[in-house]
Design a protein around this motif. Structure first.
Motif, short mmCIF file in Angstrom:
data_model
loop_
_atom_site.label_atom_id
_atom_site.label_comp_id
_atom_site.label_asym_id
_atom_site.label_seq_id
_atom_site.Cartn_x
_atom_site.Cartn_y
_atom_site.Cartn_z
N UNK A 267 0.83 -1.20 0.00
CA UNK A 267 0.00 0.00 0.00
C UNK A 267 0.87 1.25 0.00
N UNK A 268 1.92 1.25 0.83
CA UNK A 268 2.84 2.39 0.84
C UNK A 268 3.53 2.54 -0.51
N UNK A 269 3.88 1.42 -1.13
CA UNK A 269 4.50 1.48 -2.46
C UNK A 269 3.55 2.08 -3.48
N UNK A 270 2.26 1.77 -3.37
CA UNK A 270 1.26 2.33 -4.29
C UNK A 270 1.18 3.84 -4.14
N UNK A 271 1.11 4.31 -2.90
CA UNK A 271 1.03 5.75 -2.67
C UNK A 271 2.31 6.45 -3.13
N UNK A 272 3.46 5.83 -2.88
CA UNK A 272 4.72 6.43 -3.31
C UNK A 272 4.80 6.52 -4.83
N UNK A 273 4.30 5.49 -5.51
CA UNK A 273 4.35 5.48 -6.98
C UNK A 273 3.46 6.58 -7.55
N UNK A 274 2.26 6.73 -6.97
CA UNK A 274 1.35 7.78 -7.45
C UNK A 274 1.93 9.17 -7.17
N UNK A 275 2.55 9.35 -6.00
CA UNK A 275 3.18 10.63 -5.68
C UNK A 275 4.33 10.93 -6.65
N UNK A 276 5.09 9.90 -7.01
CA UNK A 276 6.17 10.09 -7.97
C UNK A 276 5.62 10.56 -9.31
N UNK A 277 4.55 9.93 -9.76
CA UNK A 277 3.96 10.34 -11.04
C UNK A 277 3.42 11.76 -10.97
N UNK A 278 2.75 12.09 -9.85
CA UNK A 278 2.25 13.45 -9.69
C UNK A 278 3.38 14.47 -9.69
N UNK A 279 4.51 14.12 -9.05
CA UNK A 279 5.67 15.01 -9.05
C UNK A 279 6.18 15.23 -10.47
N UNK A 280 6.21 14.15 -11.26
CA UNK A 280 6.67 14.28 -12.65
C UNK A 280 5.74 15.17 -13.46
N UNK A 281 4.42 15.00 -13.27
CA UNK A 281 3.45 15.83 -14.00
C UNK A 281 3.57 17.29 -13.59
N UNK A 282 3.95 17.55 -12.33
CA UNK A 282 4.06 18.94 -11.87
C UNK A 282 5.10 19.71 -12.67
N UNK A 283 6.12 19.03 -13.18
CA UNK A 283 7.12 19.72 -14.01
C UNK A 283 6.52 20.14 -15.36
N UNK A 284 5.60 19.34 -15.87
CA UNK A 284 4.91 19.75 -17.10
C UNK A 284 4.06 20.98 -16.83
N UNK A 285 3.37 20.99 -15.69
CA UNK A 285 2.56 22.15 -15.34
C UNK A 285 3.42 23.38 -15.06
N UNK A 286 4.64 23.15 -14.56
CA UNK A 286 5.56 24.26 -14.36
C UNK A 286 5.87 24.94 -15.69
N UNK A 287 6.05 24.14 -16.72
CA UNK A 287 6.30 24.71 -18.05
C UNK A 287 5.10 25.51 -18.55
N UNK A 288 3.90 24.98 -18.31
CA UNK A 288 2.70 25.70 -18.73
C UNK A 288 2.59 27.04 -17.99
N UNK A 289 2.91 27.04 -16.69
CA UNK A 289 2.84 28.27 -15.92
C UNK A 289 3.86 29.30 -16.36
N UNK A 290 5.07 28.84 -16.66
CA UNK A 290 6.13 29.76 -17.07
C UNK A 290 5.91 30.27 -18.50
N UNK A 291 5.20 29.51 -19.31
CA UNK A 291 4.91 29.95 -20.67
C UNK A 291 3.69 30.85 -20.75
#
Length: 280
Positions: free
Chosen positions: A155-179
């Motif tokens: 269960x902890x591995x599942x939450x960590x994996x989803x948090x990792x993916x969310x962290x990765x997506x946040x960099x895409x949103x960072x680009x949208x915000x800066x653009x």
């Protein structure tokens, strides 16, 4: 150029790892202080997950028939975990757009600090708020009768994996915000990009009865992969496992590959956009 004006650049160029980490921690603390002064900023990771969980489970779930007759709440909670974490990353773009357009970046340029620190600090802050969001989804799920069945470690591995993916997506949103030229545009762009991705997936509905072209699209959607991985690790119903496609047969590895790829592409891009906006 006088020695006084040249000092910030000279100091920034000689930053060591320890000083860079110190800058990131200071900027992360700044972001957290701003949140504490305006707690409603956390509504997308506290109130929204509760509303969405109750709405989808009790309203839409009432008419949902799953393969094998599985309980919809056990199917939906992992999907809602991914849904809420991915959509909450819009806040990364909004926060960066606010900093760039409010003039605070001009202040940072005069300080002897690590230049990408503001980007890293924003990503760390949003990772912390994402952890809060994950906790809220879990507590709401427990309250309505959901539970993982494969043990605490997975269960902890599942939450960590989803948090990792969310962290990765946040960099895409960072680009949208800066653009973006304004905060409203950053928010609109983020929602315009993310909502189709999360809805055209297996997060909230099984995909077996979709038309073939749409089913193929959802199968290769990274949100579908991370959702299937979460369900697999949590021991919850995972109809996607019957789909004979590599992302659905190996969802954990697919999620790790997508996460690494998103960070590899969008983190350097965000740094470039930030430097360009800061130099304007």
């Amino acid at each position: 150029m006088t020695p006084t004006t040249a000092l910030p650049t000279a100091v920034a160029r000689t930053h060591g790892v320890g000083r860079s980490v110190s800058d990131v921690l200071a900027l992360t603390r700044r972001n957290l202080v701003h949140i504490s002064r305006e707690p409603f900023q956390l509504s997308d990771v506290t109130i929204q997950p509760v509303l969405f969980t109750l709405m989808f489970v009790y309203v839409f779930g009432a008419g949902m028939v799953l393969p094998g007759g599985a309980d919809y709440k056990d199917f939906a909670v992992p999907g809602l975990l991914v849904f809420n974490l991915v959509t909450s990353t819009v806040g990364t773009g909004v926060g960066l757009s606010m900093d760039v357009n409010s003039g605070v970046v001009d202040r940072f340029r005069t300080l002897p600090m690590w230049r990408p620190g503001i980007l890293v600090a924003r990503s760390v802050t949003d990772l912390l708020t994402a952890a809060v969001c994950a906790g809220v989804v879990a507590v709401t799920g427990f309250a309505i009768g959901w539970s993982p069945t494969d043990g605490a470690g997975r269960a902890l591995a599942a939450f960590a994996l989803v948090l990792l993916f969310g962290y990765a997506v946040s960099w895409m949103c960072a680009c949208l915000g800066l653009a973006s030229k304004g905060v409203e545009t950053a928010q609109a762009l983020g929602l315009l990009v993310l909502f189709p991705i999360v809805f055209v997936s297996n997060a909230l509905v099984p995909t077996q009865r979709m038309t073939p072209w749409l089913r193929d699209l959802t199968t290769w959607n990274p949100v579908s992969a991370v959702t299937a991985a979460a369900r697999e690790l949590l021991g919850n119903p995972n109809p996607a496992s019957a789909i004979h496609a590599w992302p659905m047969q190996h969802p954990v590895y697919t999620t790790l590959i997508w996460s690494a790829g998103l960070v590899a592409v969008f983190a350097p891009m965000a740094t470039f956009l930030y430097r360009r906006r800061a130099a304007d």
